[in-house]
Design an enzyme around this catalytic site. Structure first.
Site, PDB file in Angstrom:
ATOM      1  N   THR A  76       0.846  -1.188   0.000  1.00 16.27           N
ATOM      2  CA  THR A  76       0.000   0.000   0.000  1.00 16.27           C
ATOM      3  C   THR A  76       0.881   1.238   0.000  1.00 16.27           C
ATOM      4  O   THR A  76       2.107   1.147   0.085  1.00 16.27           O
ATOM      5  CB  THR A  76      -0.986   0.018   1.177  1.00 16.27           C
ATOM      6  N   CYS A 169      -3.045  -3.201  -2.168  1.00  7.97           N
ATOM      7  CA  CYS A 169      -3.432  -4.371  -1.381  1.00  7.97           C
ATOM      8  C   CYS A 169      -3.542  -5.623  -2.254  1.00  7.97           C
ATOM      9  O   CYS A 169      -4.257  -6.566  -1.904  1.00  7.97           O
ATOM     10  CB  CYS A 169      -4.731  -4.112  -0.624  1.00  7.97           C
TER      11      CYS A 169
END
Length: 217
Positions: A76, A169
């Protein structure tokens, strides 16, 4: 010391690595009497790759540093204008497991956005919080010695373009959104206050101490 004592630290803008190291040190040295803490911070630009992270999800990181970290999950982005809330909790003392803590974090975000009449939701197969199928917040945790660290990242008022350099993600083409574009919290102060308010309810904390920085700095 009351088991429901909580310390909330406002840390401002910080580089990622020193805060990560402080979370590890705090967790490794705390004992059964140490008060739980929430750390509110925003980071300088950085990509963090979780323990399950795969290199193919790093598309074009360019000049932004990539750090391999010990939380769960994939890659991320963190950067200015994103509200981080790190939760340094004694899960044994709270009598909850990591799955319940994930739910608490998701519900904190959902409830904070609900205060602004935003309909946000969690997904069972993809941790985080979403609005209209776009992701507004990410989660990542580590538990060591029965205690948690890391936490959540809520997109508030930031440059979202670095998310295009990765598969956020682990999901290719995941669309990211931020609260300022949803008529939600317009700054980190509003976002952080909402998240802390709703987490205090989860913890049923009776003694809450707000402070800036760390005592030994």
């Amino acid at each position: 010391m009351s088991e429901r004592e909580l310390i909330v630290r406002q840390l401002g803008r910080q580089r990622y690595m020193p805060i990560w190291q402080k979370m590890q040190s705090f967790t490794d040295t705390r004992d059964e009497h140490t008060a739980d803490e929430i750390w509110l911070v925003e980071h300088e630009p950085v990509f963090t790759q979780g323990q399950a992270g795969k290199a193919e999800h790093l598309l074009n990181t360019g000049d932004i540093e990539v750090i391999q970290v010990d939380r769960g999950g994939q890659v991320t982005y963190h950067g200015p204008g994103q509200q981080m809330m790190y939760v340094l909790f004694n899960l044994r003392r709270l009598n909850i497991g990591v799955r319940e803590l994930v739910t608490w974090l998701e519900e904190c975000i959902i409830d904070t956005l609900k205060d602004y009449d935003i309909d946000a939701y969690a997904k069972a197969d993809a941790p985080g919080v979403y609005v209209n199928d776009s992701k507004v917040a990410s989660l990542g945790l580590r538990v060591r010695r029965g205690c948690s660290f890391h936490g959540l990242a809520l997109n508030v008022s930031m440059d979202l373009s670095p998310f295009l350099r990765i598969n956020p993600c682990g999901y290719a083409g995941m669309n990211m959104v931020q609260t300022t574009d949803l008529n939600g919290p317009q700054n980190l102060e509003q976002a952080g206050a909402g998240l802390v308010k709703h987490m205090i309810k989860k913890l049923n904390a009776t003694v809450v101490k707000h402070t800036e920085g760390f005592e030994n700095e």
